[in-house]
Design an enzyme around this catalytic site. Structure first.
Site, PDB file in Angstrom:
ATOM      1  N   LYS A 297      38.407  -2.211  11.103  1.00 58.98           N
ATOM      2  CA  LYS A 297      37.815  -1.602   9.905  1.00 58.98           C
ATOM      3  C   LYS A 297      37.956  -0.083   9.921  1.00 58.98           C
ATOM      4  CE  LYS A 297      34.606  -5.468   9.349  1.00 58.98           C
ATOM      5  NZ  LYS A 297      34.944  -6.161  10.629  1.00 58.98           N
TER       6      LYS A 297
ATOM      7  N   ASP B 199      25.370   3.815  22.493  1.00 57.51           N
ATOM      8  CA  ASP B 199      24.517   2.876  21.777  1.00 57.51           C
ATOM      9  C   ASP B 199      24.110   3.501  20.448  1.00 57.51           C
ATOM     10  OD1 ASP B 199      22.586   1.154  20.818  1.00 57.51           O
ATOM     11  OD2 ASP B 199      21.521   0.962  22.727  1.00 57.51           O
TER      12      ASP B 199
ATOM     13  N   CYS C 127      29.596   0.246  15.016  1.00 58.33           N
ATOM     14  CA  CYS C 127      29.899  -0.890  15.905  1.00 58.33           C
ATOM     15  C   CYS C 127      31.388  -1.169  15.739  1.00 58.33           C
ATOM     16  CB  CYS C 127      29.068  -2.110  15.540  1.00 58.33           C
ATOM     17  SG  CYS C 127      27.293  -1.810  15.445  1.00 58.33           S
ATOM     18  N   ALA C 128      32.236  -0.328  16.325  1.00 57.37           N
ATOM     19  CA  ALA C 128      33.621  -0.227  15.892  1.00 57.37           C
ATOM     20  C   ALA C 128      34.553  -1.313  16.413  1.00 57.37           C
ATOM     21  CB  ALA C 128      34.181   1.136  16.290  1.00 57.37           C
ATOM     22  N   ALA C 129      34.293  -1.871  17.585  1.00 61.56           N
ATOM     23  CA  ALA C 129      35.244  -2.827  18.168  1.00 61.56           C
ATOM     24  C   ALA C 129      35.377  -4.073  17.282  1.00 61.56           C
ATOM     25  CB  ALA C 129      34.783  -3.223  19.560  1.00 61.56           C
ATOM     26  N   PRO C 130      36.600  -4.609  17.153  1.00 63.83           N
ATOM     27  CA  PRO C 130      37.847  -4.230  17.831  1.00 63.83           C
ATOM     28  C   PRO C 130      38.659  -3.146  17.133  1.00 63.83           C
ATOM     29  CG  PRO C 130      38.191  -6.240  16.595  1.00 63.83           C
ATOM     30  CD  PRO C 130      36.737  -5.883  16.402  1.00 63.83           C
TER      31      PRO C 130
ATOM     32  N   CYS D 242      29.223 -10.716   9.248  1.00 60.49           N
ATOM     33  CA  CYS D 242      30.006 -11.927   8.984  1.00 60.49           C
ATOM     34  C   CYS D 242      29.103 -13.149   9.109  1.00 60.49           C
ATOM     35  CB  CYS D 242      31.221 -12.022   9.903  1.00 60.49           C
ATOM     36  SG  CYS D 242      30.851 -12.000  11.663  1.00 60.49           S
TER      37      CYS D 242
ATOM     38  N   ASP E 261      28.518  -2.425  10.746  1.00 56.92           N
ATOM     39  CA  ASP E 261      29.058  -3.788  10.780  1.00 56.92           C
ATOM     40  C   ASP E 261      28.345  -4.486  11.932  1.00 56.92           C
ATOM     41  OD1 ASP E 261      30.623  -6.042  10.453  1.00 56.92           O
ATOM     42  OD2 ASP E 261      32.320  -5.233  11.574  1.00 56.92           O
TER      43      ASP E 261
ATOM     44  N   ASP F 227      31.113   2.380  20.027  1.00 58.22           N
ATOM     45  CA  ASP F 227      30.819   1.029  20.494  1.00 58.22           C
ATOM     46  C   ASP F 227      30.072   1.117  21.807  1.00 58.22           C
ATOM     47  OD1 ASP F 227      31.788  -1.862  19.459  1.00 58.22           O
ATOM     48  OD2 ASP F 227      31.437  -1.908  21.626  1.00 58.22           O
TER      49      ASP F 227
END
Length: 431
Positions: A257, A302, A251-254, A374, A321, A274
């Site tokens: 990381k 996905d 889940c790379a955006a933005p 988070c 993430d 993403d």
């Protein structure tokens, strides 16, 4: 609406931003992205941002003042006026010169077609100057359903969570070690008159004594440094992929990381995934700025459906993430409390579980999967990981140390403000 003088235009833009966020459910980030470019002066853009964040964070206090001081409550037709009054209160809290703040806000009322109420705006702001704004409970901004969950999960720490979440976060920087070492960059900051401290952990971080605009950071456009909270920087250490490993950021955006991982080790074979192609554009821009764009393969897909994109080659390390309630970053995104609904949690937990299962299916034997959020809600964190472990033979926990927060089930949980960082959860799983 007549053309506004620069100071008045700023107040009008701030009122429009707050009206959209607080009354119409818009994202604060999205509204600021739309309105900041309309202000040519970088100082005005910084002030608009500060006003907006202060007002959203302090809305319960402002609402209490308006309820106590206005005999007839403002109706829906007065939403823009209510927003302008909140702009005025925020300026006073920010310590702007009172005369200029009041006069410009009163003039903004006239500019917005509220000439007949300009006197009321003047009177209310001057009353706030004389008496101060009412104090409210630290948890007043939290919806009741979410407040109950925080108190359930963190009985002894809930008040500290609410207090930390109501205060502005410090500005953390991540130094790009492929281009400059941390001490050298701190010296560059000092030459620019920017004071920074060097935390023991994470090792690429600096913390500014006073936040500054990103474009005032030496070498920002050249990729020497990024803005990233310490808790997010800890992800690279918690995953710790072997040199040259094949890595998936699911889940790379933005993109912060995955950029950090590549700054640490440019030899990684990293796939940044993403589901949203528009958000993936942001990842590409982030990678390009810090000089790691050539090392990453970006895919719009996905992560919960590997058969639609995965080539079958297993990954040595996977970062999940996961999308979550964002309850650990309220101090950075105060409008989270306005937009989050109790019904959101069921959908989020389902996505988190599917991401874990799909990621595990793509992980090589002896590989490591890091699950991170988070959030500070147990149902998204320790309970989610516990359920995964119960249904997944061969999954073992590799304990993280106290640098990542307190023990929370199979992982570690940092609460907002602890170590000066955002709230974050980490669980390291070995196959």
């Amino acid at each position: 609406m007549k053309a506004a003088a620069p100071g008045v235009a700023l107040r009008v833009a701030a009122a429009q931003t707050l009206d959209a966020v607080l009354q119409r459910g818009r994202s604060l980030k999205a509204e600021l992205a739309q309105r900041l470019p309309t202000l040519p002066d970088v100082r005005d853009r910084a002030l608009l941002e500060a006003i907006a964040f202060t007002a959203v964070r302090s809305q319960p206090r402002y609402d209490a003042a308006l309820k106590a001081w206005i005999p007839k409550p403002l109706g829906r037709r007065d939403d823009d006026l209510r927003a302008l009054l909140q702009v005025g209160f925020a300026q006073l809290e920010l310590g702007l010169p009172a005369h200029a703040a009041v006069d410009a806000t009163v003039e903004a009322a006239r500019n917005m077609g509220r000439t007949h109420q300009a006197g009321m705006v003047n009177a209310l702001l001057r009353r706030a100057l004389r008496e101060g704004l009412p104090q409210v409970a630290a948890d007043a901004a939290w919806p009741e359903w979410l407040r109950k969950r925080i108190r359930r999960d963190w009985q002894n720490d809930a008040d500290a969570v609410f207090a930390a979440s109501a205060t502005p976060a410090p500005m953390w920087l991540r130094v790009n070690r492929t281009r400059i070492d941390r001490d050298a960059y701190r010296a560059r900051l000092g030459e620019a008159g920017i004071e920074a401290t060097t935390p023991e952990f994470p090792s690429d971080a600096l913390v500014l004594a006073v936040p500054v605009a990103v474009h005032d950071l030496p070498g920002f456009e050249d990729g020497l440094v990024s803005v990233q909270d310490g808790s997010a920087q800890c992800v690279a250490d918690a995953l710790a992929p072997p040199q040259g490993a094949r890595v998936l950021d699911a889940c790379a955006a933005p993109g912060g990381k995955s950029a950090h991982l590549l700054e640490r080790d440019p030899t990684l074979q990293l796939v940044a995934l993403d589901i949203d192609p528009h958000r993936l554009k942001r990842v590409r821009e982030t990678h390009a700025r810090v000089g790691v764009g050539a090392q990453a393969q970006l895919r719009a897909a996905d992560a919960t459906e590997p058969t639609s994109w995965w080539d079958g080659a297993p990954f040595d390390a996977i970062l999940v993430d996961a999308p979550c309630s964002a309850t650990g970053i309220v101090r950075r995104q105060p409008d989270v409390l306005r937009h989050r609904r109790e019904t959101d949690l069921d959908a989020l937990r389902d996505v988190q579980a599917r991401l874990l299962d799909a990621g595990w299916s793509m992980l090589a034997p002896e590989g490591v999967l890091l699950y991170a959020t988070c959030s500070i809600l147990a149902e998204e964190n320790e309970q989610q990981v516990d359920a995964f472990l119960q249904r997944t033979p061969g999954a073992t926990v590799e304990a993280l140390d106290a640098r990542y927060g307190r023990v929370s089930g199979a992982g570690r949980q940092r609460l907002p403000g602890e170590g000066g960082m955002d709230g974050f959860f980490y669980a390291r799983l070995r196959k």
